[in-house]
Design an enzyme around this catalytic site. Structure first.
Site, mmCIF file in Angstrom:
data_model
loop_
_atom_site.group_PDB
_atom_site.id
_atom_site.type_symbol
_atom_site.label_atom_id
_atom_site.label_comp_id
_atom_site.label_asym_id
_atom_site.label_seq_id
_atom_site.Cartn_x
_atom_site.Cartn_y
_atom_site.Cartn_z
ATOM 1 N N ASP A 79 37.356 -51.658 28.598
ATOM 2 C CA ASP A 79 38.373 -50.954 29.341
ATOM 3 C C ASP A 79 37.737 -49.581 30.032
ATOM 4 O O ASP A 79 37.588 -49.154 30.955
ATOM 5 C CB ASP A 79 39.474 -50.170 28.637
ATOM 6 N N ALA A 80 36.905 -49.055 29.017
ATOM 7 C CA ALA A 80 35.996 -47.882 29.291
ATOM 8 C C ALA A 80 34.921 -48.017 30.342
ATOM 9 O O ALA A 80 34.773 -47.240 31.309
ATOM 10 C CB ALA A 80 35.489 -47.354 27.975
ATOM 11 N N ASP A 112 36.898 -48.280 33.348
ATOM 12 C CA ASP A 112 37.412 -47.117 34.107
ATOM 13 C C ASP A 112 36.224 -46.345 34.820
ATOM 14 O O ASP A 112 36.245 -45.663 35.580
ATOM 15 C CB ASP A 112 37.827 -46.297 32.904
ATOM 16 N N LEU A 123 51.391 -43.298 32.303
ATOM 17 C CA LEU A 123 51.051 -42.086 32.072
ATOM 18 C C LEU A 123 50.089 -41.542 32.982
ATOM 19 O O LEU A 123 48.914 -42.329 33.179
ATOM 20 C CB LEU A 123 50.710 -41.610 30.615
ATOM 21 N N GLU A 143 51.718 -36.859 19.991
ATOM 22 C CA GLU A 143 51.522 -38.078 19.172
ATOM 23 C C GLU A 143 50.428 -38.850 19.567
ATOM 24 O O GLU A 143 49.879 -38.772 20.796
ATOM 25 C CB GLU A 143 53.000 -39.118 19.057
ATOM 26 N N LYS A 192 47.981 -41.822 20.691
ATOM 27 C CA LYS A 192 48.464 -42.958 21.912
ATOM 28 C C LYS A 192 47.655 -44.274 21.400
ATOM 29 O O LYS A 192 46.366 -44.359 21.331
ATOM 30 C CB LYS A 192 47.692 -42.271 23.210
ATOM 31 N N ASP A 194 46.267 -47.826 21.266
ATOM 32 C CA ASP A 194 45.483 -48.708 22.155
ATOM 33 C C ASP A 194 46.127 -49.966 21.956
ATOM 34 O O ASP A 194 45.506 -50.879 21.347
ATOM 35 C CB ASP A 194 43.982 -48.642 22.070
ATOM 36 N N GLU A 228 54.694 -49.723 21.133
ATOM 37 C CA GLU A 228 53.357 -50.532 21.301
ATOM 38 C C GLU A 228 53.170 -51.581 20.066
ATOM 39 O O GLU A 228 53.225 -51.488 19.052
ATOM 40 C CB GLU A 228 52.357 -49.576 20.986
ATOM 41 N N TYR A 266 57.869 -45.608 19.814
ATOM 42 C CA TYR A 266 57.716 -44.118 20.143
ATOM 43 C C TYR A 266 58.671 -43.747 21.406
ATOM 44 O O TYR A 266 58.705 -42.278 21.586
ATOM 45 C CB TYR A 266 56.393 -44.015 21.028
ATOM 46 N N LYS A 315 43.322 -37.854 27.040
ATOM 47 C CA LYS A 315 42.384 -39.088 26.214
ATOM 48 C C LYS A 315 41.068 -38.634 25.519
ATOM 49 O O LYS A 315 40.694 -37.569 25.910
ATOM 50 C CB LYS A 315 41.859 -39.858 27.430
ATOM 51 N N CYS A 361 -1.863 -49.613 26.150
ATOM 52 C CA CYS A 361 -1.241 -48.414 25.746
ATOM 53 C C CYS A 361 -0.974 -47.427 26.850
ATOM 54 O O CYS A 361 -1.995 -46.750 27.140
ATOM 55 C CB CYS A 361 -1.696 -47.830 24.461
ATOM 56 N N CYS A 410 -3.043 -43.840 25.177
ATOM 57 C CA CYS A 410 -4.426 -43.818 25.134
ATOM 58 C C CYS A 410 -5.192 -45.105 25.965
ATOM 59 O O CYS A 410 -6.504 -45.009 25.743
ATOM 60 C CB CYS A 410 -4.974 -44.251 23.422
ATOM 61 N N CYS A 423 0.227 -50.978 19.542
ATOM 62 C CA CYS A 423 -1.154 -50.113 20.092
ATOM 63 C C CYS A 423 -1.920 -50.289 18.695
ATOM 64 O O CYS A 423 -1.466 -49.605 17.940
ATOM 65 C CB CYS A 423 -0.907 -48.793 20.735
ATOM 66 N N CYS A 443 -5.113 -43.212 18.589
ATOM 67 C CA CYS A 443 -4.179 -43.069 19.603
ATOM 68 C C CYS A 443 -3.191 -41.763 19.252
ATOM 69 O O CYS A 443 -2.681 -41.566 18.166
ATOM 70 C CB CYS A 443 -3.093 -44.243 19.807
#
Ligand code: IVH
Length: 703
Positions: free
Chosen positions: A34-35, A38, A84, A114, A116, A118, A200, A252, A338, A432, A435, A450, A455
């Site tokens: 979801d994140a 979003d 919301l 309160e 939230k 998920d 929920e 809720y 959030k 590398c 070096c 390396c 080095c």
């Protein structure tokens, strides 16, 4: 970005977001979190804000809600199930308070806060106290009838505690818990024919992990997260599936008006009726109290049994709440504050190769800076070429980055649909980057190295390792100061650190008098070190903390304190065979240790450390009874009374061995809060599992 480029990006973002929305809302499936979704939407919002003329009616920013599936019968919501508005900062919250005060100056603006949860929003209907129907939110106006599935959830009462309340009310309240709150239960609640309750449905993290563990065993694909698994279970046609999923319900809102004056009062009534409610929820006189609640819950977030993504803050006074009305699809009187998301999307600007202490080359993604989990993330290790191949990552790609709690940021996936064609493939360099010597990648190994002993990059990392917490633990000697000291030529090897004088440091730019004093004192206090930590500090290839400790155990010195040149002599006397015979030390480590103590470079360093006055303490024998001798321990989960390192030390002091993986040779698995897969493995193998309390008892009995 030009307007033309913005247009192309917007088109791609819209397609991608719609694709994921369809998976998520209609098919109950998701390919990204979801994140992350979003985060893509956020990018689209910003672009559309910059070019309002590019906003189209089909943009995901123009739509709210989901499509009900055809497979369940439809239920109309008498009172719409709203969503919301989101707030992400204290400023957002103050602005919200400003807006509502302005909208209804005569209101009572105390709050109720309160968790939230998920999960998945559900509406329940009770007729004369009996559960008759439960439905999903759907598009907010019409949802799906999922009564049969909801009936399998034990935290949903099939009959409300009406009798209970009536009786208590008549008695005017007694000593029982519900009765205290229900002594003023409104008559209208008791006599109400129809009650609608919202809340929920969710799945605990533990249940989710168990289900995935089972799926893993059965070779099925793993579920993405508890929320989607809960949603998917509720929308299964076969209630037996929902029943097997151990879902929970938290109420809720009491939608039916029974004369409740406040949202807090609703919570009391819900509890009295027999619903599980948020025990942490509370009234908050002002926003400062709301912020305290937010911080408290945020701190406990990881330890809660269920996932939450923020707190819900409502105007507590129901009359004010009603007066404030609805804006769009959300009530004005409530807001979701959030927590910072743990995932976001961003672009990989470059992939830069870093050289570590052992010479290992690590590709690191340089990211377009993005806030994740409360901090700005701009780098993520990609580990090795194989990992980049597994991700299919190119420079310029848009990626999903995850950072949960204190965990280091990680690139989780690549959104290939967002490619422009300008992305560039990454190849591990043949030389590398520091070096310029040729790098080596052994047959069957994933790491390129390396191998140049001189080095400078390796040297710098070796110094950082030498002073790190589990080694010499020199407080105040961070990477920047080490770099400065090497740059001006004050230190070229680890021993040089112990020859530093106050006068060397104080002239350095931005090195104030006080910090020079502190550093010199800190260096002096680290001159005494346990042999195991000393061996670890040397950074012998393939010798980690545990191997170093095992090696230290081999030294049966008559003296409790030795100098580092004596350590050299002791280890030079160990033959390769003798090293290989040490239990717990593998052939690669043995080979490496054997070689290490025979190089002129080592001889020089150890002599110099002895000259610097380093005192090495041999392992204390007999101080603590060796009651755990020969026993293997594996630690998993968080312990409340001691850190992981302290627990390890305690096991080792008593002669036990700390193992990293559970095997038939493990005597005990110590399982703290949120244990990982090791707990399950122990169960499978029949290895004894100890709770923290049992573990502490076992340690105690060793005195
Ligand atoms: S109050 C007008 N309280 O969050 C909607 N919602 O983003 C009133 N949610 O659809 C919701 N925990 O599914 C409320 N303690 C809580 C909640 C909560 C989770 C969900 C709910 C709603 C969504 C809104």
């Amino acid at each position: 970005m030009t307007k033309h480029e913005a247009k192309e990006r917007i088109e791609k973002l819209k397609r991608e977001i719609n694709h994921h929305r369809y998976l998520y809302h209609v098919l109950d499936r998701s390919e990204i979190s979801d994140a992350a979704l979003d985060s893509l939407k956020h990018e689209l919002v910003l672009l559309e804000r910059q070019y309002p003329e590019l906003v189209t009616p089909d943009s995901p920013t123009q739509r709210v809600g989901g499509v009900p599936l055809a497979k369940f019968s439809k239920v109309s919501h008498g009172v719409p199930m709203l969503s919301l508005e989101d707030a992400f900062s204290k400023t957002d919250m103050s602005e919200w308070r400003g807006r509502i005060r302005k909208a209804y100056p005569g209101g009572d603006f105390r709050f109720f806060a309160e968790q939230k949860i998920d999960g998945f929003a559900i509406s329940l209907t009770y007729e004369n106290g009996v559960f008759v129907r439960g439905s999903t939110r759907g598009d907010g106006l019409v949802g799906e009838d999922v009564t049969a599935n909801l009936k399998t959830i034990e935290s949903i009462p099939l009959a409300l505690e009406m009798e209970n309340i009536r009786e208590k009310t008549q008695k005017g309240g007694s000593t029982m818990r519900v009765s205290r709150k229900s002594k003023d239960i409104p008559k209208s609640l008791i006599s109400s024919g129809i009650l609608e309750i919202r809340g929920e449905v969710f799945m605990t993290k533990k249940t989710f992990e168990k289900i995935n563990e089972e799926r893993k065993k059965g070779g099925s694909t793993l579920y993405a997260n508890p929320r989607n698994t809960a949603a998917g279970s509720i929308r299964q046609l076969d209630p037996a599936v929902a029943a097997s999923r151990k879902l929970e319900f938290l109420a809720y809102a009491l939608v039916t008006d029974v004369g409740q004056a406040s949202h807090g009062r609703e919570h009391e009534l819900l509890e009295a009726l027999g619903f599980k409610t948020d025990k942490t929820a509370r009234e908050c006189a002002d926003l400062d109290e709301v912020f305290s609640f937010y911080n408290e819950i945020g701190n406990r977030r990881g330890k809660l049994e269920h996932q939450i993504d923020g707190i819900v803050v409502s105007v507590n006074d129901n009359a004010t709440f009603e007066k404030l009305g609805v804006a769009g699809k959300a009530p004005r009187g409530a807001i979701a504050f959030k927590f910072p998301a743990e995932e976001a999307t961003t672009r990989v600007n470059d992939i830069v190769v870093q050289v570590g202490r052992t010479g290992a080359l690590t590709p690191v993604a340089h990211l377009e800076p993005v806030p994740i989990g409360g901090t700005i993330v701009s780098h993520a290790s990609l580990h090795n070429q194989d990992e980049i191949g597994r991700l299919g990552l190119k420079i310029g790609d848009t990626v999903v980055v995850k950072r949960a709690g204190d965990v280091i940021p990680k690139v989780v996936s690549v959104l290939t649909n967002l490619r422009t064609g300008k992305e560039r493939a990454f190849r591990m360099p043949a030389r590398c980057p520091v070096c310029k010597e040729a790098v080596q990648r052994e047959e069957g190994e994933v790491i390129s190295k390396c191998v140049n002993k001189k080095c400078p990059a390796k040297n710098k990392e070796a110094l950082a390792h030498f002073v790190s917490r589990k080694a010499f633990n020199v407080i105040g000697l961070g990477d920047k100061i080490l770099k400065k000291l090497s740059d001006v030529g004050l230190i070229s090897d680890a021993a040089d650190i112990f020859f530093l004088e106050h006068g060397d440091l104080s002239p350095l730019e931005r090195f104030a008098e006080r910090s020079a004093d502190n550093l010199i004192a800190s260096i002096a206090s680290s001159k005494k070190i346990a042999l195991g930590k000393f061996l670890y500090a040397l950074g012998i290839p393939h010798v980690g903390e545990e191997t170093a400790r095992l090696l230290a155990e081999q030294v049966k010195s008559q003296k409790s304190k030795v100098k580092s040149d004596e350590v050299l002599k002791v280890f030079q006397n160990f033959s390769l065979e003798a090293l290989q015979e040490i239990p717990g030390i593998g052939p690669t480590a043995a080979q490496s240790i054997h070689g290490y103590f025979r190089t002129p470079h080592t001889e020089k360093l150890l002599q110099k450390l002895a000259d610097a006055g380093i005192i090495i303490e041999s392992p204390k024998r007999g101080a603590v009874a060796q009651t755990l001798k020969g026993m293997g321990f594996v630690l998993t989960g968080e312990l409340a009374s001691l850190t992981r390192d302290e627990a390890k030390d305690k096991v080792r002091e008593r002669g036990g061995e700390v193992q990293s993986a559970v095997s038939a040779k493990t005597a005990y698995v110590v399982s703290g809060a949120h244990p990982g897969s090791k707990h399950e493995k122990a169960k499978k193998l029949g290895v004894r599992i100890l709770s923290e309390e049992e573990f502490l008892k076992l340690l105690d009995s060793t005195f």
